[in-house]
Design an enzyme around this catalytic site. Sequence first.
Site, PDB file in Angstrom:
ATOM      1  CE1 TYR A   1      -0.954   3.666   1.629  1.00 27.10           C
ATOM      2  CE2 TYR A   1       0.934   2.920   0.193  1.00 27.10           C
ATOM      3  CZ  TYR A   1       0.323   3.603   1.267  1.00 27.10           C
ATOM      4  OH  TYR A   1       1.366   4.330   1.952  1.00 27.10           O
TER       5      TYR A   1
ATOM      6  CD  GLU B   1       5.730   3.682   5.707  1.00 29.91           C
ATOM      7  OE1 GLU B   1       6.706   2.759   5.188  1.00 29.91           O
ATOM      8  OE2 GLU B   1       5.111   3.792   4.753  1.00 29.91           O
TER       9      GLU B   1
ATOM     10  CD1 TRP C   1       3.413  -0.569   0.498  1.00 27.89           C
ATOM     11  CD2 TRP C   1       3.757  -0.280   2.782  1.00 27.89           C
ATOM     12  NE1 TRP C   1       2.095   0.127   1.048  1.00 27.89           N
ATOM     13  CE2 TRP C   1       2.459   0.348   2.420  1.00 27.89           C
ATOM     14  CE3 TRP C   1       4.049  -0.163   4.240  1.00 27.89           C
ATOM     15  CZ2 TRP C   1       1.644   0.958   3.493  1.00 27.89           C
ATOM     16  CZ3 TRP C   1       3.355   0.416   4.862  1.00 27.89           C
ATOM     17  CH2 TRP C   1       1.872   1.152   4.639  1.00 27.89           C
TER      18      TRP C   1
END
Length: 189
Positions: free
Chosen positions: A20, A42, A50
Site C-alpha cells: 500500500y 479512513e 490503518w
Amino acid sequence: MPDLIRCAWTGEDDELMLAYHDTEWGTPLHDDRALFELLTLEGAQAGRSWRTVLHRREGYRRVFEGFDLPRLAAWTDADQARALQDVGIIRNRAKVAATVGNAQAALAAIEEHGSLDAYLWSFAGGVSTVNGFTSMSELPAETDVSKAMSKALKKAGFRFVGPTICYAFMEATGMVNDHTTDCFRYNQV
C-alpha cells in the site's frame, strides 16, 4: 523491496502495508469511486489502526458493492443489517449507516460540482502540497485545510469526516505528500 527506506508507519513485516505504501499512499488520486473508497476506509479507521482496516479492504469492497455510489446510496435498512453480519468489515452500525449516507452526499456533490474529484480536490486548490518532513513526529494530525474540508463535508451531509480523518484522507490520496524526505517514494509522488 526490503532494502529501501520507507516511512516508519509501514513497519517491516506486513506485506500488505508495504505494498500500500509503495504503490498507493500519497499518489494523486482522481477517480470518484476510488476517492469514495478511501474516504470510507479512513472513516472506518476511527478508533482502529490503518493496518486493521487495510486488511479488511477486500471485505469492504465486497460488502459495499465495489463502492458503487448509486447502488450504495439506495441501500435499505435491510441492506445495512446484512452488512453488519459480515465479518469482512468492522461491524459498526454508525459507520455502516454513514457509508450509505456518505454515498448519498457524494452523489449530491457530484451533481453540484461535476465530480467527487473536483469537489474534494478543491480543498487542496487542485494541486498536491509537497511537504518536507524528515520524521513521522513532524507530521500534523490535522491542518487548516483538513479542518475546512471537514466542516464543508459535514455541512454537505457526510459523517465520519473529522479534521484528522480528512487529513489522513488527504495524505492517502496525494493531496499532500507526507512521505518523509528519506523515503524512496518522496520524490516519486
